[in-house]
Design a protein around this motif. Structure first.
Motif, PDB file in Angstrom:
ATOM      1  N   THR A  79       0.594  -1.356  -0.350  1.00 31.46           N
ATOM      2  CA  THR A  79       0.073  -0.001   0.239  1.00 31.46           C
ATOM      3  C   THR A  79       0.948   1.203  -0.293  1.00 31.46           C
ATOM      4  O   THR A  79       0.571   2.502   0.344  1.00 31.46           O
ATOM      5  N   SER A  80       2.163   1.171  -0.233  1.00 28.85           N
ATOM      6  CA  SER A  80       2.920   2.305  -0.166  1.00 28.85           C
ATOM      7  C   SER A  80       2.995   2.799  -1.477  1.00 28.85           C
ATOM      8  O   SER A  80       2.345   2.541  -2.441  1.00 28.85           O
ATOM      9  N   ARG A  81       3.879   4.357  -1.336  1.00 29.30           N
ATOM     10  CA  ARG A  81       3.145   5.156  -2.793  1.00 29.30           C
ATOM     11  C   ARG A  81       4.791   5.586  -2.811  1.00 29.30           C
ATOM     12  O   ARG A  81       5.396   5.874  -1.658  1.00 29.30           O
ATOM     13  N   ILE A  82       5.002   6.658  -3.830  1.00 29.53           N
ATOM     14  CA  ILE A  82       6.114   6.981  -4.376  1.00 29.53           C
ATOM     15  C   ILE A  82       5.534   7.933  -4.968  1.00 29.53           C
ATOM     16  O   ILE A  82       4.958   8.301  -6.315  1.00 29.53           O
ATOM     17  N   VAL A  83       6.269   9.403  -4.537  1.00 27.97           N
ATOM     18  CA  VAL A  83       5.845  10.932  -4.736  1.00 27.97           C
ATOM     19  C   VAL A  83       6.840  11.423  -5.982  1.00 27.97           C
ATOM     20  O   VAL A  83       8.356  10.330  -5.707  1.00 27.97           O
ATOM     21  N   PHE A  84       7.312  11.951  -7.581  1.00 30.00           N
ATOM     22  CA  PHE A  84       8.419  11.822  -8.161  1.00 30.00           C
ATOM     23  C   PHE A  84       7.024  13.324  -8.550  1.00 30.00           C
ATOM     24  O   PHE A  84       6.468  13.965  -9.053  1.00 30.00           O
ATOM     25  N   VAL A  85       8.422  13.341  -9.745  1.00 28.84           N
ATOM     26  CA  VAL A  85       8.140  14.827 -10.382  1.00 28.84           C
ATOM     27  C   VAL A  85       8.359  14.273 -12.053  1.00 28.84           C
ATOM     28  O   VAL A  85       9.331  13.354 -12.077  1.00 28.84           O
ATOM     29  N   SER A  86       7.819  14.390 -12.647  1.00 29.58           N
ATOM     30  CA  SER A  86       7.721  14.788 -14.468  1.00 29.58           C
ATOM     31  C   SER A  86       7.696  15.369 -15.372  1.00 29.58           C
ATOM     32  O   SER A  86       6.845  16.437 -15.326  1.00 29.58           O
ATOM     33  N   ASP A  87       7.919  15.779 -16.230  1.00 28.34           N
ATOM     34  CA  ASP A  87       7.637  16.047 -17.101  1.00 28.34           C
ATOM     35  C   ASP A  87       7.043  16.142 -18.393  1.00 28.34           C
ATOM     36  O   ASP A  87       7.001  16.769 -19.796  1.00 28.34           O
ATOM     37  N   VAL A  88       6.017  15.107 -18.222  1.00 26.68           N
ATOM     38  CA  VAL A  88       4.986  14.415 -19.151  1.00 26.68           C
ATOM     39  C   VAL A  88       4.176  15.716 -19.678  1.00 26.68           C
ATOM     40  O   VAL A  88       3.282  15.194 -20.653  1.00 26.68           O
TER      41      VAL A  88
END
Length: 406
Positions: A145-154
């Motif tokens: 149930t864990s989550r990863i937050v990230f940055v994208s320029d899509v």
């Protein structure tokens, strides 16, 4: 076809669409005279808890049993025993309309827990059950149930996204007109702190993931960036420049007040909390390349703090993050002119380069067994126990700055 080629072919056939049973692979190796691999299999069975997925009744019981079996295998925390094999634990239950009730008991038949899960989706309920099983047996948080937050320029501009630990369920959480970068998840994953450029200069804002409201962190003038939630979620460490030279400040999220904890002559960045909430590690560049520093966080107003350089043996170090148990720090450095992710025991020990060749922005999984990082815009998860890694998200623009929820 030689023996090894035949083994590879049979392996691909067995593994297509599922995970090969260890016993099947041992038999194949034995038949082909390549060694059974029995020693490693038996060692894994002795070290890892053995769990059996028992019967699941109800209309969606069969699907629930199959999905739970896969989740437990993917967790890499257990040896999942067959129906005719001995097991240390057994999980069984019911599933009707996607709702799940799971019961875990030990080898002596003692019930360890019985819980119901009523989220809208079957998969979501089984991920929650998997994490509860992992925590009950190992004492460590699960990742289902864990989550990863990230940055994208899509989207054309850098925005913040969130995904699960397998790189699925991706959705955009910011729609900032200019850019949104440097995300940090609160311990309960209900809030994201990020750096926004909507005012023309960097400033930290808080976003409630569930409700959608945003607000600033402090009313102080000047720039602010590079935030990190404290382990209890009540404070935020960040770089602020309202007194002139940028310094590391700790803000109380309840009172919106901030206190300076560093006294540097360089440019600090990327603070990260020790799990006990008493120390911060951060990077600072005084003109000779960024180095890592440790600062004590005063526990009382007016108390003094100690600041010292933490030596890694590398001249360029940034993006530090403490492991969940506080015994290691992961960071980005340079080797052979390229970015690399490294880990060093704290306070002392030998540096281990986890991945070179352009890897950067490491972040620990909640159980401390994995690190996520980016390499050439692609998101990876690296198993620190086996050394194996896998790409979980690619073709989604250029990904940077991943942070795993705690």
């Amino acid at each position: 076809m030689n023996a090894r080629a035949l083994l590879l072919t049979l392996t691909l056939v067995v593994c297509h669409g599922t995970r090969a049973d260890a016993g099947v692979m041992d038999k194949l190796r034995g038949l082909l005279g390549l060694g059974s691999g029995k020693g490693k299999t038996e060692e894994a069975r002795k070290v890892m808890p053995r769990i059996r997925v028992g019967s699941f009744s109800g209309g969606t019981g069969s699907s629930a049993r199959q999905t739970l079996h896969k989740e437990l295998l993917d967790s890499r925390e257990f040896f999942v025993a067959g129906d005719d094999e001995k097991a240390d634990f057994t999980v069984e239950g019911t599933s009707v309309g996607g709702r799940v009730t799971g019961k875990l008991r030990d080898a002596k038949g003692k019930d360890l827990f019985q819980r119901s899960y009523a989220a809208p989706g079957l998969d979501e309920n089984l991920k929650a059950l998997t994490d509860d099983i992992i925590y009950t047996i190992t004492g460590r948080p699960g990742l289902a149930t864990s989550r990863i937050v990230f940055v994208s320029d899509v989207s054309g501009k850098r925005q913040i996204y969130i995904c699960d630990a397998e790189g699925g369920e991706v959705h955009q959480v910011t729609h900032d007109k200019h850019a949104a970068v440097s995300p940090s998840l609160s311990p309960d994953s209900s809030m994201i702190a990020f750096t926004s450029y909507r005012s023309g200069f960097p400033i930290i804002r808080l976003l409630d993931v569930n409700v959608g409201w945003e607000r600033g962190v402090t009313d102080t003038p000047g720039s602010s960036f590079g935030s990190a939630f404290s382990p209890d979620g009540t404070h935020l460490a960040a770089v602020m420049s309202f007194i002139g030279n940028p310094e590391i400040f700790v803000s109380d999220l309840n009172t919106n007040t901030a206190a300076c904890v560093s006294d540097s002559v360089g440019a600090p960045s990327s603070p990260s909390w020790h799990p006990d909430g008493r120390e911060l590690v951060f990077s600072s560049d005084d003109g000779d390349g960024p180095k890592l520093y440790i600062v004590e966080v005063p526990q009382k107003e007016g108390a003094s703090s100690r600041l010292f350089r933490w030596r890694t043996g590398y001249h360029f170090c940034t993006d530090p993050e403490w492991s969940p148990d506080g015994r290691h720090i992961a960071f980005t450095t340079r080797t052979s002119g390229e970015w690399a992710v490294a880990v060093k025991p704290y306070p002392n020990g030998r540096v281990h380069v986890v991945q070179a060749g352009g890897a950067e922005h490491p972040s620990w999984s909640p159980n401390g067994h994995f690190i996520t990082y980016v390499q050439h815009g692609e998101l990876f998860v690296h198993d620190l126990r086996s050394g194996n890694r896998r790409s979980i998200l690619r073709g989604y623009g250029r990904i940077t700055e991943p942070r795993w929820m705690r």
